[in-house]
Write a protein that holds these residues in place. Structure first.
Motif, short mmCIF file in Angstrom:
data_model
loop_
_atom_site.label_atom_id
_atom_site.label_comp_id
_atom_site.label_asym_id
_atom_site.label_seq_id
_atom_site.Cartn_x
_atom_site.Cartn_y
_atom_site.Cartn_z
N ASN A 19 0.80 -1.22 0.00
CA ASN A 19 0.00 0.00 0.00
C ASN A 19 0.84 1.27 0.00
OD1 ASN A 19 1.04 -0.18 2.58
ND2 ASN A 19 -0.87 0.39 3.61
N LYS A 20 2.07 1.18 -0.51
CA LYS A 20 2.95 2.34 -0.55
C LYS A 20 3.39 2.61 -1.98
CE LYS A 20 4.69 1.43 4.11
NZ LYS A 20 3.76 0.30 4.31
N PRO A 21 3.68 3.88 -2.31
CA PRO A 21 4.14 4.21 -3.67
C PRO A 21 5.29 3.33 -4.10
CG PRO A 21 3.74 6.22 -2.41
CD PRO A 21 3.58 5.08 -1.44
N LEU A 24 2.11 -1.04 -5.02
CA LEU A 24 0.67 -0.83 -4.89
C LEU A 24 -0.09 -1.99 -5.51
CD1 LEU A 24 0.64 2.94 -5.98
CD2 LEU A 24 0.39 2.07 -3.64
N SER A 36 1.39 -0.51 -9.43
CA SER A 36 2.49 0.36 -9.01
C SER A 36 2.97 1.28 -10.12
CB SER A 36 3.67 -0.49 -8.52
OG SER A 36 3.26 -1.40 -7.52
N ILE A 39 -0.21 3.50 -12.09
CA ILE A 39 -0.92 4.55 -11.37
C ILE A 39 -0.81 5.92 -12.05
CG2 ILE A 39 1.05 4.99 -9.85
CD1 ILE A 39 -0.94 5.64 -7.63
N LYS A 40 0.33 6.19 -12.66
CA LYS A 40 0.51 7.50 -13.31
C LYS A 40 -0.34 7.65 -14.57
CE LYS A 40 5.15 8.36 -11.51
NZ LYS A 40 6.57 8.67 -11.83
N GLU A 46 -3.96 9.80 -9.31
CA GLU A 46 -3.21 8.91 -8.43
C GLU A 46 -3.85 8.76 -7.05
OE1 GLU A 46 0.89 9.94 -8.16
OE2 GLU A 46 1.13 10.22 -10.32
N ALA A 47 -4.51 9.81 -6.57
CA ALA A 47 -5.01 9.81 -5.19
C ALA A 47 -5.98 8.66 -4.92
CB ALA A 47 -5.69 11.15 -4.89
N LEU A 50 -3.97 5.45 -4.44
CA LEU A 50 -3.16 5.53 -3.21
C LEU A 50 -4.03 5.35 -1.97
CD1 LEU A 50 -0.81 8.52 -4.12
CD2 LEU A 50 -0.13 6.12 -3.84
N ASN A 51 -5.25 5.89 -2.01
CA ASN A 51 -6.13 5.79 -0.85
C ASN A 51 -6.68 4.39 -0.63
OD1 ASN A 51 -5.80 8.49 -0.30
ND2 ASN A 51 -7.70 9.13 -1.28
N ALA A 53 -5.14 1.46 -1.95
CA ALA A 53 -4.13 0.42 -2.19
C ALA A 53 -4.06 -0.54 -1.00
CB ALA A 53 -2.77 1.05 -2.43
#
Length: 449
Positions: A19-21, A24, A36, A39-40, A46-47, A50-51, A53
């Motif tokens: 769950n980290k950049p 993911l 991972s 995401i871009k 991205e948010a 990230l929220n 993941a």
């Protein structure tokens, strides 16, 4: 052969570690996907990933994505499945309902709402030009200002719809509709709208993750803001300083006046994003669209004969759009709030808790843009607004089945609830500033808020 087809499993606890950049993972219908690197490229930003993941995001994925998106998942599949995955009854019912809507073709049947709305916008724009350029009466100019406010409201609904689903023939025309209705006509960047609105849908009424309830120093819907919490969306502290305490202490009085100038805040937010270092798609197109707005609008205002008329023209047009700003806040300010990130296993419950519907007759649907059915829209954001009234009874039944509140208030009731919420927080802000026992004079002055 059996070994080749044997599934590999991990637990939900294993999934939660990714769950980290840079690491993911998400699960959708029991399958685990590595997002991972992708995401871009995520159209929603991205948010959102990230929220969520490290979690099962099936319900959120169903809500936001068309059927074609499922094909893209294959390239992201890790080969793992969730071994201890359990689906709640309400999630089963929600997914079943979404599948039924898809079979009925409701997500594709848009009817002619966009055509009617665009026609109305064009007619209003022509009327505004006529009122300003061809009329000399002050009354006519004020009527033109009212129509301009209505035009901005209707154009915003087109931008909103086109941001959730393709309202035009294809994606290229859809992007044109977004830029035209948002940037060019209203002066509000569609890029800014997507950035904040997607986060709002995902983390509905989370005090630290939903930007639509983060209005410090002007408003606070909960006393939890008094501790100067950190906005996980803006990545900065929402400082509750003496100025914020003073403003919040009287927010139930300033609510409507502030809404009259809410448009100015949207202009500011647009410029802050467009000239920031944040990466987002189509920066040049967004800037060009904003340039179009800040060309035609000042020119239009300059055609009025005197400065007082210009001032009141702008003031009236902004005041009319306050109706829309009020509507959006009525849908959420008095609803339930929470702190912390959104979770993937209670999608239906969080959307139900964080929204309020506004009841009205069907002939007023055009005025509210269908968004008076706020819960229905949050559960099925890709559903064209022409179907929201039709599916409302089904959503009500599902809420009843699972003992969840379905709150539908009249416009008046929704205003009363919102002012009550603001008043409660205002009194709490005053008490926090002066916790000593009040004297009778103070009590008398503040009895009625």
């Amino acid at each position: 052969m059996a070994e080749q087809t044997e599934k590999k499993y991990i637990t939900k606890e294993d999934l939660s570690k990714h769950n980290k950049p840079g690491d993911l993972w998400i699960a959708i219908q029991g399958k685990v996907y590595d997002v991972s690197d992708w995401i871009k490229s995520h159209p929603g930003g991205e948010a959102l990933i990230l929220n969520l993941a490290g979690q099962d995001v099936t319900d959120a994925f169903i809500a936001f994505h068309p059927g074609t998106a499922w094909h893209h998942l294959n390239t992201l599949f890790t080969g793992y499945h969730i071994g201890d995955s359990q689906v709640s009854e309400i999630s089963r019912d929600y997914r079943r309902l979404a599948a039924e809507f898809r079979k009925l073709g409701l997500f594709e049947k848009k009817e002619h709402v966009t055509l009617y709305t665009l026609t109305l916008v064009a007619a209003l724009f022509a009327a505004v030009l006529y009122g300003v350029l061809a009329c000399t009466s002050v009354v006519a100019h004020q009527i033109a200002a009212v129509m301009l406010g209505l035009l901005w409201m209707q154009s915003a609904y087109i931008g909103h719809d086109s941001g959730h689903y393709v309202i035009m023939k294809n994606k290229t025309y859809n992007k044109f509709a977004q830029l035209l209705s948002g940037n060019c006509i209203t002066g509000i960047s569609i890029a800014w709208w997507k950035w904040t609105h997607n986060a709002h849908h995902l983390s509905c009424n989370s005090l630290d993750y939903d930007p639509d309830v983060q209005h410090i120093p002007v408003f606070a819907v909960s006393s939890k803001f008094f501790s100067s919490m950190t906005s996980r969306f803006y990545d900065r502290k929402l400082t509750f300083d003496p100025l914020a305490r003073f403003l919040v202490s009287y927010q139930h009085f300033t609510y409507y006046p502030v809404m009259c100038f809410g448009r100015i805040n949207l202009f500011i937010q647009t410029f802050l994003l467009l000239f920031s270092k944040r990466e987002f798609p189509d920066r040049a197109l967004n800037l060009a669209g904003i340039l179009v707005f800040w060309t035609w609008f000042p020119l239009l205002v300059s055609c009025l004969p005197t400065w007082p008329e210009r001032f009141f023209f702008v003031l009236t047009s902004f005041t009319v759009t306050a109706l829309q700003h009020i509507q959006f806040t009525l849908n959420h300010f008095a609803a339930d709030v929470y702190t912390g990130p959104p979770t993937g296993n209670d999608w239906f419950e969080k959307q139900t808790a964080g929204t309020l519907d506004i009841s009205c007759t069907s002939y007023m649907d055009w005025f509210f843009g269908g968004l008076q059915f706020q819960l229905e829209h949050h559960l099925f954001p890709r559903l064209p607004r022409c179907h929201l009234r039709k599916v409302s009874p089904v959503v009500q039944e599902l809420c009843k089945k699972h003992n969840l509140q379905y709150r539908s208030l009249s416009w008046w009731e929704a205003n009363v609830w919102t002012i009550r919420t603001l008043k409660k927080a205002a009194y709490q802000a005053r008490d926090a500033a002066n916790p000593v026992v009040k004297n009778l004079v103070w009590e008398a002055l503040n009895t009625h808020g």
